[in-house]
Design an enzyme around this catalytic site. Structure first.
Site, mmCIF file in Angstrom:
data_model
loop_
_atom_site.group_PDB
_atom_site.id
_atom_site.type_symbol
_atom_site.label_atom_id
_atom_site.label_comp_id
_atom_site.label_asym_id
_atom_site.label_seq_id
_atom_site.Cartn_x
_atom_site.Cartn_y
_atom_site.Cartn_z
ATOM 1 N N GLU A 100 -6.342 14.360 5.271
ATOM 2 C CA GLU A 100 -5.996 13.574 6.101
ATOM 3 C C GLU A 100 -5.507 14.163 7.671
ATOM 4 O OE1 GLU A 100 -3.452 10.152 4.824
ATOM 5 O OE2 GLU A 100 -5.172 9.850 3.272
ATOM 6 N N ASP A 153 -7.571 9.711 -2.967
ATOM 7 C CA ASP A 153 -6.273 9.554 -3.361
ATOM 8 C C ASP A 153 -5.784 8.199 -3.450
ATOM 9 O OD1 ASP A 153 -5.648 9.096 -0.735
ATOM 10 O OD2 ASP A 153 -4.137 10.546 -0.343
ATOM 11 N N SER A 154 -6.498 7.292 -2.940
ATOM 12 C CA SER A 154 -6.140 5.966 -3.470
ATOM 13 C C SER A 154 -6.178 5.680 -4.795
ATOM 14 C CB SER A 154 -7.313 5.023 -2.591
ATOM 15 O OG SER A 154 -8.556 5.302 -3.144
ATOM 16 N N GLU A 179 -10.086 5.283 10.116
ATOM 17 C CA GLU A 179 -9.650 4.199 9.089
ATOM 18 C C GLU A 179 -8.825 3.325 10.158
ATOM 19 O OE1 GLU A 179 -7.588 5.187 5.538
ATOM 20 O OE2 GLU A 179 -6.848 3.224 5.248
ATOM 21 N N ASP A 219 -10.627 13.863 -2.355
ATOM 22 C CA ASP A 219 -9.320 14.362 -1.309
ATOM 23 C C ASP A 219 -8.400 15.197 -1.697
ATOM 24 O OD1 ASP A 219 -8.917 12.740 0.725
ATOM 25 O OD2 ASP A 219 -8.108 10.758 -0.355
ATOM 26 N N LYS A 260 -11.717 16.200 1.362
ATOM 27 C CA LYS A 260 -11.389 15.628 2.616
ATOM 28 C C LYS A 260 -9.804 15.837 2.882
ATOM 29 C CE LYS A 260 -10.661 10.936 2.894
ATOM 30 N NZ LYS A 260 -9.097 10.882 3.249
HETATM 31 O O1 KIV Z 1 -8.239 7.489 -0.574
HETATM 32 C C1 KIV Z 1 -9.085 6.814 -0.060
HETATM 33 O O2 KIV Z 1 -9.792 5.968 -0.795
HETATM 34 C C2 KIV Z 1 -9.442 6.965 1.265
HETATM 35 C C3 KIV Z 1 -10.251 6.043 2.050
HETATM 36 C C4 KIV Z 1 -9.448 4.929 2.308
HETATM 37 C C5 KIV Z 1 -11.060 6.554 3.248
HETATM 38 O O3 KIV Z 1 -8.853 7.930 1.868
#
Ligand code: KIV
Length: 288
Positions: A114, A44-45, A181, A83, A112
């Protein structure tokens, strides 16, 4: 089925380091897969590095599905991980299941989330219905408001306990790996030794089972990189130079060169065809 599966990732612990990188589109994913990256991660970055947001809180499940579909089309060998964005898994288990299914149906091999301890019921349920899950603890960017910013984690007894509790809970609930992280390297080492599932670090030192970096950071495309990033290329400067050269060549009439376009070889034939075309055009009735 792709060559790298969540099961293979688990088997790599203690034998081989796991390499993970983010990718958000087809060409990037193609390159990452060809480079032999184990986990190609639609993070989600993308809210920040692709959409220019200040944080990841505005990323929607629709955006994640859209980008996951593009990445999944490119990847043949590596594992595609997607994510779950902010508020796509927190409201209820039912909603989380539906959203996770959308990512899997878009071509992801796993999702994934969080968090750790607070989400064990959800992780258990996802795993039970057949959706492999990676957890994420330490600095969790979706909780940056509560954490008081993007900061190093694991300096206090409470934080060490919380990080370890998350990792152990994820392991127990059936997650196949956990991201650590921006955690102090000693704490990441402790967690890596205490759990059987692989730990994937970002800014958490060398004593973990694998590393993850964001595409735009490691390739030097994004300007605001976290302090733990190593830039393996300076693509921003390369792209800027290439675009400036292109601009200058167009302005100066140097591009295109004869090898970039095609002309009539027989100029007499050209004159005939041009005349005919103009005559036909003049005879055509004009539509009002
Ligand atoms: O969204 C992302 O890129 C992440 C990484 C920083 C692990 O969660």
């Amino acid at each position: 089925m792709r060559e790298i599966t969540p099961r293979k990732i688990m088997e790599m612990k203690g034998k081989e380091k796991i390499v993970m990188v983010t990718a958000y589109d087809y060409p990037s994913a193609l390159i990452a897969d060809k480079a032999g990256i184990d986990i190609i991660f639609v993070g989600d970055s993308l809210g920040m590095v692709v959409y220019g947001e200040q944080n990841t809180l505005n990323v929607s499940i629709e955006q994640m599905v859209y980008h996951t579909r593009a990445v999944a089309k490119a990847v043949k060998r590596g594992m595609v991980l997607a994510d779950m964005p902010f508020m796509s898994y927190e409201v209820s288990i039912e909603e989380a299941l539906r959203n996770a299914a959308k990512l899997i149906q878009a071509g992801a091999d796993a999702v994934k989330i969080e968090g750790g301890y607070d989400y064990i019921k959800l992780v258990r349920k996802l795993v039970r219905v057949g959706i492999p899950v990676m957890g994420h603890t330490g600095l969790t960017p979706q909780r940056y408001l509560r954490l008081g910013g993007y900061r190093l984690m694991g300096e206090t007894e409470d934080e060490i306990e919380e990080i370890l509790r998350d990792a152990k809970a994820l392991e127990k609930a059936g997650a196949f790996a956990v991201v650590l992280e921006f955690v102090l390297a000693d704490v990441a080492k402790l967690v890596t030794e205490e759990v059987k599932i692989p730990t994937i670090g970002i800014g958490s030192g060398p004593y973990v089972d694998g590393q993850v970096l964001v595409w735009h950071d490691l390739l030097g495309i994004y300007e605001n990189v976290p302090p733990f990033v190593k830039k393996y290329a300076d693509l921003r400067s390369m792209i800027q130079l290439a675009l400036e050269e292109y601009k200058n060549e167009v302005k100066e009439g140097k591009f295109p060169e004869p090898k970039h376009y095609w002309e009539f070889l027989d100029k007499e034939d050209l004159e005939k065809k041009k005349r005919k075309a103009i005559e036909r055009l003049l005879e055509e009735p004009v539509d009002e």
